[in-house]
Write a protein that holds these residues in place. Structure first.
Motif, PDB file in Angstrom:
ATOM      1  N   ILE A   2       9.334 -22.006 -68.381  1.00 33.30           N
ATOM      2  CA  ILE A   2       9.756 -23.350 -68.003  1.00 33.30           C
ATOM      3  C   ILE A   2       9.954 -23.402 -66.494  1.00 33.30           C
ATOM      4  CG2 ILE A   2      10.831 -23.807 -70.233  1.00 33.30           C
ATOM      5  CD1 ILE A   2      13.178 -23.630 -67.420  1.00 33.30           C
ATOM      6  N   VAL A   3       9.981 -24.616 -65.975  1.00 39.39           N
ATOM      7  CA  VAL A   3      10.210 -24.804 -64.548  1.00 39.39           C
ATOM      8  C   VAL A   3      11.312 -25.845 -64.366  1.00 39.39           C
ATOM      9  CG1 VAL A   3       8.358 -26.515 -64.295  1.00 39.39           C
ATOM     10  CG2 VAL A   3       9.125 -25.242 -62.309  1.00 39.39           C
ATOM     11  N   LEU A   4      12.247 -25.513 -63.503  1.00 37.86           N
ATOM     12  CA  LEU A   4      13.329 -26.403 -63.113  1.00 37.86           C
ATOM     13  C   LEU A   4      12.962 -27.008 -61.769  1.00 37.86           C
ATOM     14  CD1 LEU A   4      16.339 -27.445 -63.125  1.00 37.86           C
ATOM     15  CD2 LEU A   4      16.894 -25.278 -61.959  1.00 37.86           C
ATOM     16  N   ASN A   5      12.969 -28.347 -61.682  1.00 40.59           N
ATOM     17  CA  ASN A   5      12.722 -29.046 -60.426  1.00 40.59           C
ATOM     18  C   ASN A   5      14.019 -29.720 -60.009  1.00 40.59           C
ATOM     19  OD1 ASN A   5      10.145 -29.082 -62.109  1.00 40.59           O
ATOM     20  ND2 ASN A   5       9.380 -29.509 -60.067  1.00 40.59           N
ATOM     21  N   VAL A   6      14.506 -29.391 -58.808  1.00 40.64           N
ATOM     22  CA  VAL A   6      15.734 -29.984 -58.287  1.00 40.64           C
ATOM     23  C   VAL A   6      15.384 -30.705 -56.996  1.00 40.64           C
ATOM     24  CG1 VAL A   6      18.105 -29.569 -57.549  1.00 40.64           C
ATOM     25  CG2 VAL A   6      17.065 -28.081 -59.285  1.00 40.64           C
ATOM     26  N   TYR A   7      15.670 -32.007 -56.954  1.00 39.32           N
ATOM     27  CA  TYR A   7      15.367 -32.857 -55.814  1.00 39.32           C
ATOM     28  C   TYR A   7      16.654 -33.045 -55.015  1.00 39.32           C
ATOM     29  CZ  TYR A   7      11.605 -33.589 -59.094  1.00 39.32           C
ATOM     30  OH  TYR A   7      10.588 -33.375 -59.992  1.00 39.32           O
ATOM     31  N   ILE A   8      16.611 -32.680 -53.733  1.00 45.00           N
ATOM     32  CA  ILE A   8      17.825 -32.611 -52.924  1.00 45.00           C
ATOM     33  C   ILE A   8      17.656 -33.427 -51.650  1.00 45.00           C
ATOM     34  CG2 ILE A   8      19.434 -31.060 -51.750  1.00 45.00           C
ATOM     35  CD1 ILE A   8      18.224 -28.790 -53.549  1.00 45.00           C
ATOM     36  N   GLU A   9      18.595 -34.333 -51.434  1.00 42.80           N
ATOM     37  CA  GLU A   9      18.633 -35.109 -50.191  1.00 42.80           C
ATOM     38  C   GLU A   9      19.868 -34.654 -49.410  1.00 42.80           C
ATOM     39  OE1 GLU A   9      17.433 -37.426 -47.238  1.00 42.80           O
ATOM     40  OE2 GLU A   9      16.287 -37.121 -49.082  1.00 42.80           O
TER      41      GLU A   9
END
Length: 109
Positions: A2-9
């Protein structure tokens, strides 16, 4: 896998501290967990460059992508107290953090 995608601003002026919190805290601890494979931190191109290529402009400055053998192993990591301890500085240095998880359907090398 699986892949975890974390979008960070990041908050304004916090980019260097944020990258340090990600690499020296969060990823350092995550990389010691059973099932962890690897992680990558992506920084978007400038909006002008993306517009010139007719590319979609991401909402976040950074995207962290982490690969795990199973979702169960990733969830075991998230349940550990150390996860909250090392992820708190990332949250503190960010205006917005969003995430999603995907199954890896195919892999090419």
């Amino acid at each position: 896998m699986i892949v975890l995608n974390v979008y960070i601003e990041p908050t304004k002026g916090s980019e260097d501290d944020l990258k340090k919190a990600i690499s020296d805290g969060w990823i350092e601890a995550m990389s010691q967990q059973p099932g962890y494979i690897s992680a990558y931190l992506f920084k978007k191109f400038s909006d002008d460059v993306l517009e010139s290529m007719d590319a979609k402009i991401p909402e976040s400055e950074y995207e962290l992508v982490a690969f795990w053998h199973t979702e169960e192993q990733r969830l075991n990591w998230v349940a550990l107290p150390i996860h909250d301890e090392v992820f708190a500085p990332v949250l503190e240095l960010s205006e917005n953090v969003e995430w999603t998880v995907h199954n890896v359907d195919q892999e090419w090398s």
